[in-house]
Design a protein around this motif. Structure first.
Motif, mmCIF file in Angstrom:
data_model
loop_
_atom_site.group_PDB
_atom_site.id
_atom_site.type_symbol
_atom_site.label_atom_id
_atom_site.label_comp_id
_atom_site.label_asym_id
_atom_site.label_seq_id
_atom_site.Cartn_x
_atom_site.Cartn_y
_atom_site.Cartn_z
ATOM 1 N N ILE A 6 0.842 -1.196 0.000
ATOM 2 C CA ILE A 6 0.000 0.000 0.000
ATOM 3 C C ILE A 6 0.876 1.244 0.000
ATOM 4 O O ILE A 6 1.824 1.353 0.764
ATOM 5 N N ILE A 9 -2.074 5.836 2.729
ATOM 6 C CA ILE A 9 -3.072 5.549 3.762
ATOM 7 C C ILE A 9 -3.537 6.868 4.380
ATOM 8 O O ILE A 9 -2.720 7.742 4.686
ATOM 9 N N GLU A 95 -5.410 4.512 -0.633
ATOM 10 C CA GLU A 95 -5.786 3.148 -0.980
ATOM 11 C C GLU A 95 -6.498 2.467 0.187
ATOM 12 O O GLU A 95 -7.092 1.398 0.027
ATOM 13 N N CYS A 136 -11.541 4.553 -2.360
ATOM 14 C CA CYS A 136 -10.649 3.398 -2.173
ATOM 15 C C CYS A 136 -11.406 2.078 -2.125
ATOM 16 O O CYS A 136 -11.078 1.192 -1.334
#
Length: 213
Positions: A6, A9, A95, A136
Motif C-alpha cells: 500500500i 493511507i 488506498e 478506495c
C-alpha cells in the motif's frame, strides 16, 4: 504498507484526545495523511494537536490537526468532515482509510467534554464509509476503543454507532439520557467555522482543495 504494498493511507482520528503518538510516528511520512479532530489541547491531555502542527520534512502538510472547543456537537463535526476530510480524501486518493474513534466524544463522558450524540457518532462513520466507497473501493478499518462514560450503555452504544455508520448497517439508536438543549442547537458551530478557516490558511499551500481566495 510493507506487507501489502500500500502506497497511501489516510488515518482519521476522531477520538476526543489528540493523536500525539500517531503524529510522532508519521509526521515525516508523505505516504500517510493523518487527520486528527479532537478537543482543544489547552483543555485536555495530551496538550498537543494544535493547528500549526502540520508535519515535518517530507511529511510537512500531511498532518492535519483540528482542535475543537469543548461541547462541540453534531453539526460542527459534520462541517469539519465536509470541509476538511472529504476534500482531502478526494485529493490524496488513499488506498485505505483507517478511522480511530470510540465513545469518548459523547456528551456523557467523564474524562472529556465533547458534545456528540450517538447519532453524531454514527454520522461520522457514515461519512467515512461513503468516502471510502468513493475513493478506495470501500477499504476502511474502524478502530473503536475509547469511552469513559459512567453509563456503561453509552460506551457500548457508541462503539455500535460507529461500526453501524461505517458499514451502513441500519439500526435504531436511542439515547439513554436526555440531550442538553445547547447541544441540539450546536452553539459551537460558528467557532468551529473560524477554526476551519484558520486550518485552511496553514494548509492551503499543500492542498489545492484547501486554498481560500
Amino acid at each position: 504498507m510493507q506487507n501489502h504494498g500500500i502506497k497511501r493511507i489516510l488515518i482519521l482520528d476522531v477520538d476526543a484526545h489528540a493523536s500525539d503518538g500517531i503524529y510522532q510516528i508519521f509526521c515525516q511520512e508523505p505516504r500517510v495523511l493523518h487527520i486528527s479532530i479532537h478537543q482543544n489541547p489547552r483543555t485536555l491531555y495530551p496538550g498537543t494537536g494544535f493547528v500549526d502542527e502540520i508535519g515535518e520534512g517530507e511529511g510537512e502538510g500531511y498532518s492535519v490537526n483540528i482542535p475543537l472547543p469543548p461541547w462541540t456537537s453534531n453539526k460542527a463535526y459534520q462541517y469539519v468532515l465536509t470541509s476538511i476530510f472529504i476534500p482531502l480524501a478526494r485529493e490524496f486518493k488513499p488506498e485505505l482509510i483507517m478511522m480511530i474513534d470510540g465513545s469518548d466524544t459523547h456528551f456523557t463522558d467523564r474524562i472529556t467534554q465533547m458534545g456528540l450524540t450517538l447519532q453524531g457518532i454514527k454520522m461520522l462513520g457514515n461519512i467515512v464509509g461513503e468516502i471510502a466507497g468513493e475513493v478506495c473501493e470501500g477499504k476502511v478499518i474502524d478502530f473503536v476503543g475509547s469511552g469513559y462514560s459512567a453509563d456503561s450503555r453509552i460506551v457500548a452504544l457508541g462503539w455500535l454507532a460507529s461500526i453501524a455508520g461505517v458499514t451502513g448497517v441500519k439500526i435504531e439508536l436511542e439515547e439513554p439520557v436526555p440531550i442538553p438543549d445547547e447541544l441540539k442547537e450546536d452553539l459551537k458551530l460558528k467557532e468551529t467555522e473560524k477554526i476551519i478557516e484558520f486550518t485552511k490558511s496553514y494548509l492551503g499551500k499543500y492542498w489545492k482543495c484547501l486554498i481560500t481566495y
